[in-house]
Design an enzyme around this catalytic site. Structure first.
Site, short mmCIF file in Angstrom:
data_model
loop_
_atom_site.label_atom_id
_atom_site.label_comp_id
_atom_site.label_asym_id
_atom_site.label_seq_id
_atom_site.Cartn_x
_atom_site.Cartn_y
_atom_site.Cartn_z
CG ASP A 486 -8.10 -0.39 65.57
OD1 ASP A 486 -8.18 0.57 66.34
OD2 ASP A 486 -8.77 -0.50 64.53
C1 BGC Z 1 -7.57 -5.88 62.81
C2 BGC Z 1 -7.46 -4.39 62.64
C3 BGC Z 1 -8.80 -3.75 62.82
C4 BGC Z 1 -9.38 -4.17 64.16
C5 BGC Z 1 -10.72 -3.56 64.43
C6 BGC Z 1 -8.26 -6.21 64.12
O1 BGC Z 1 -8.47 -7.58 64.20
O2 BGC Z 1 -6.32 -6.48 62.75
O3 BGC Z 1 -6.92 -4.09 61.36
O4 BGC Z 1 -8.66 -2.35 62.76
O5 BGC Z 1 -9.48 -5.56 64.22
O6 BGC Z 1 -11.73 -4.14 63.75
C1 NOJ Z 2 -8.21 -1.05 60.29
C2 NOJ Z 2 -9.05 -0.05 60.99
O1 NOJ Z 2 -10.20 0.22 60.23
C3 NOJ Z 2 -8.32 1.23 61.25
O2 NOJ Z 2 -9.13 2.10 62.00
C4 NOJ Z 2 -7.03 0.95 61.94
O3 NOJ Z 2 -6.38 2.17 62.12
C5 NOJ Z 2 -6.19 -0.03 61.16
N1 NOJ Z 2 -6.92 -1.22 60.91
C6 NOJ Z 2 -4.88 -0.39 61.87
O4 NOJ Z 2 -5.11 -1.20 62.98
#
Ligand code: BGC
Ligand code: NOJ
Length: 812
Positions: A486
């Site tokens: 993400d």
């Molecule tokens: C986090 C991710 C997460 C994303 C969406 C980001 O701040 O680092 O792990 O998937 O937010 O909520």
């Molecule tokens: C947490 C999110 O829930 C997931 O969808 C994502 O793939 C990982 N972070 C990596 O960013």
């Protein structure tokens, strides 16, 4: 240095036993399996909600509070001048004994002080909308004890988000009713809500409180509520401000005597025309009925036995006996338990996820399915339909949806180009487990719009098409808003700190940003899709997609290989990411994982080189980091990934979630020793043994992220519980290491083990069959030599499915 230990596993009872309340972080558990849920810490902190932690929050919780984990269901015991709680908090009166046992959907907290034992069993009975708190008070002293008992819950005004911010309204809306030993919370029931909550005890009470300020005192805290300290309930009736529920009971116990009290926190919904029994008076019929179902110790014990029986059955579906306790307890108990929890909550409610931010994730929930589908297949089936219903006609989809409404979340929207592929991943896992192809004929709408329904199979097809219709200049998949990572935001370009990386503009015009992670994911799920089409006799469709898969493999080999590892991506301008040519983040784990799982270029040595590079550049004491070297500065073209300090989260943290991808790659390559070494590093039971203090978070489950080698404190864990790691760890160990893999026509046996592995047995229920499978590794890491089924030799590695009990012997 030997680290302090706060607890230990009790495998026989399937519990983790915490013996010191001052854990380095609250160590929590989850109660409830379907509609009514609670989070409970080892000191009884936490909260409850119905279905949706945002829209139907029943009790209030303040995240990030000081002190940490403040607020929960508290019992105060006043014994003479001493006031104490069985879970130590909030009074923190030193206890003579403390123990918290987190079990399968229940928690039992026991405290002892001055000859009195208080033990509370917390659980949510099956199919009931309530939390039971069975409190047993026992006088272990030689004198008669006269105790004053106060219970405590604080109501949330339903919407957990507005409850935390809209005080100008909130402080005037709170309403309660009191009837006998039951306190009802009915805020907003007078208008549009058709639900209320209640807190009941199955004993006469000698007083109560429902107004927080009256009970606690304006200048006091949960640690010293005025009413408790003075031993005098105020019988307050809340009007606005902050409604609570507290019962006051005077308890006399002779030496050796013990008494049970059943406290019930319940949730009720009424039909619109049956809301009131008199003007302003809520209709309590359903509450009375629910209370009557659980108003004695016997009824509660029976409900608890039913819950335990459910877990007996669930955990009998896949059982391994290897003789290695650390492995067996994770496979047989905790990993499967965490999979149920992630299936239920996706990424919505934990002590790191506030329950108001994220609902159910499209990719998250699909991945969670592979850890859960063997447990309760009909629920997995419904989940697949729910997820697919949030897809758009072009194959794209909402990234998240709310569990209560099942509607796509407009704030976050769509555009994450890996999302569609995960639908194939989840659906194929379901069909292989169940043999239920009928799910593919279910009519499923787009964006929940009635009238738009097409078959689920059609949804899978457009998911695949979405990737091939969105290719970039190297014929690799365009990344969109982001792929699995993400935080790799290649099209967002933000200099404005008020923008969220997750929702800010996603520039698609002119982008050349392509993802090798999606390329690998497409090849893996594409092969699955082709096999499914063949199984269905759709040979033209199979051939069409096989071509697309072959083209993708060719594209990766041509433009996705950096010499020693797979590239990670191309940026907006078409420049390499995750290449030796880059100054930082020369190598990323995601594309190594997916392209080795897809076995792209195995024949040319690419897979082996990529796996070796993971060992060389990504591996450290606590697992493999996400990228190396870490980013040391913010890169406008890359987005959130470079916003994190070195070693944390997506910037070179150990994202436990994607370690299993590489481990599976190792198993496919037959490198059992390496696979096991990587696996054991992030296996909670191994971490538990060595690093309880450093790791900080619960030692019985995986966490999303462990600080990586570049961090200030490598090995420190964060984001426990709600992580795709649970399902991936399960998938990895059950199918690729231990090698018991459900397939359309039976079970495929193909273990990949360290050469030190001993003989082991897996008992696997599969559809209407039960297999007892004994594997004799004979020092081999991979390669099944022979299989017998009920004494007769089997050709190949698939045991053909047939109902009934079977014995299987496997020689490697
Ligand atoms: C986090 C991710 C997460 C994303 C969406 C980001 O701040 O680092 O792990 O998937 O937010 O909520
Ligand atoms: C947490 C999110 O829930 C997931 O969808 C994502 O793939 C990982 N972070 C990596 O960013």
């Amino acid at each position: 240095m030997e680290q302090k230990r706060y607890g230990h596993f009790d495998d026989q009872h399937r519990e983790y036993v915490i013996t010191d309340p001052q854990t380095p972080w609250p160590w929590i558990n989850y109660l409830g399996n379907e509609d009514f849920f609670s989070l409970i810490s080892n000191t009884a902190g936490g909260y409850s909600f119905y279905k949706d932690a945002k829209f139907r929050r029943i009790t209030r919780y303040r995240y990030n509070n000081v002190p940490m984990d403040n607020g929960g269901r508290y019992f105060y015991i006043k014994d003479g001048e001493t006031v104490w709680n069985p879970g130590w908090k909030p009074c923190k009166t030193p206890l003579d004994f403390y123990e918290c046992r987190h079990g399968m959907s229940y928690t039992r907290i026991t405290g002892k002080k001055n000859g009195v034992e208080a033990s509370v069993l917390f659980f949510v009975p099956l199919k009931k909308w309530c939390e039971v708190q069975k409190l047993t008070l026992k006088n272990e002293s030689s004198e008669t004890k006269s105790l004053k008992l106060f219970s405590f819950e604080e109501w949330c005004l339903w919407n957990a988000a507005t409850d935390m911010e809209n005080f100008q309204r909130n402080f005037s809306t709170g309403e309660v009713e009191i009837e006998g030993s039951t306190i009802y919370h009915k805020t907003e029931y007078r208008e549009r809500r058709n639900h209320y909550a209640f807190y009941h005890v199955n004993a006469p009470i000698q007083g109560f409180d429902t107004d927080r300020e009256t009970f606690v005192g304006l200048y006091n805290a949960f640690a010293d509520p005025q009413a408790v300290m003075e031993g005098k309930p105020r019988n307050s009736h809340a009007h606005g401000w902050s409604p609570i529920a507290s019962h006051y009971i005077e308890v006399t116990l002779k030496p050796g005597e013990s008494k049970d009290f059943v406290f019930l926190l319940g949730y009720i919904e009424n039909e619109q025309d049956e809301k009131f029994e008199a003007p302003q008076v809520i209709n309590k019929k359903k509450a009375h009925a629910l209370i009557a179902e659980l108003d004695t110790t016997e009824k509660v014990d029976k409900a608890f036995a039913e819950l335990c029986a459910l877990w007996d059955n669930l955990l009998n579906i896949y059982k391994v006996k290897t003789g290695n306790d650390k492995l067996d307890r994770m496979v047989n108990i905790w990993n499967q338990y965490q999979c149920m929890v992630t299936f239920n909550f996706s990424r919505s409610a934990s002590f790191f996820e506030s329950g108001v931010g994220r609902g159910m994730g499209f990719r998250d929930s699909n991945q969670d399915l592979v850890g859960f589908v063997h447990q309760i297949p009909p629920r997995a089936r419904q989940r697949i339909i729910d997820i697919a219903s949030t897809q758009f006609p072009d194959g794209g989809c909402y990234h998240q949806y709310q569990p209560l409404t099942k509607r796509g979340n407009n704030d976050i929207g769509g555009g994450f180009n890996d999302d569609p592929c995960w639908l194939i991943f989840g659906t194929v896992a379901y069909i292989k487990e169940t043999g239920d192809f009928s799910i593919l004929d279910e009519m499923v709408p787009f964006d929940n719009q009635p009238g738009t329904e097409v078959t689920l199979f059609e949804h899978l097809k457009i998911s695949m098409n979405h990737v091939i219709e969105n290719l970039g200049p190297h014929l690799l998949p365009l990344i969109g808003r982001a792929d699995w990572n993400d935080c790799l935001n290649l099209n967002c370009f933000s200099w404005d700190p008020n923008e969220s990386f997750q929702t800010t503009e996603n520039v698609s015009e002119g982008t050349k940003a392509e993802s090798l992670m999606i390329a690998g994911l497409f090849v893996v799920t594409g092969k699955d899709y082709v096999a499914l089409c063949k199984k269905l006799g759709k040979n033209d469709e199979a051939a069409r997609m096989q071509q697309a898969v072959d083209a993708m493999i060719a594209a990766v080999k041509k433009d996705g290989w950096d010499g020693e590892w797979y590239l990670r991506a191309y940026d907006f301008y078409g420049r390499k990411i995750g290449s030796n040519e880059n100054d930082e983040a020369k190598i990323f784990i995601e594309s190594q994982g997916w392209c080795t799982m897809a076995e792209i270029g195995a024949e040319d040595g690419m897979v082996a080189k990529s796996l070796d590079s993971c060992k060389k550049y990504l591996e450290c004491e606590h697992g493999m980091v996400l990228n190396n070297p870490a980013f040391s500065k913010y890169i406008y073209e890359y987005g959130e990934i470079s916003s994190y300090p070195e070693g944390y989260k997506e910037n070179a943290g150990i994202f436990c979630h994607n370690n299993p991808w590489v481990i599976i790659g190792e198993t496919l390559a037959g490198r059992g020793n390496d696979a096991w070494a990587h696996y054991a590093k992030i296996l909670p039971s191994y971490v538990e043994e060595k690093y309880q203090t450093l790791h900080k978070v619960e030692p019985y489950v995986n966490c999303q992220m462990v600080a990586g080698k570049d961090a200030f404190k490598p090995g420190e864990g964060k984001n426990s519980w709600l992580t795709g790691t649970a399902a991936w760890m399960w998938y990895t160990v059950s199918e690729f290491i231990l090698g018991i893999k459900p397939d359309y026509d039976g079970i495929r046996i193909d273990p990949c083990l360290p050469e030190t592995a001993n003989d082991y047995t897996v008992n696997r229920k599969f559809r209407d069959a039960e297999y007892e499978i004994t594997i004799h590794p004979n020092g081999a890491q991979k390669g099944v030599k022979s299989i017998t089924l009920d004494g007769k030799p089997v050709e190949g590695t698939v045991i053909p499915y047939s109902a009934g009990k079977h014995v299987v012997e496997v020689t490697m």
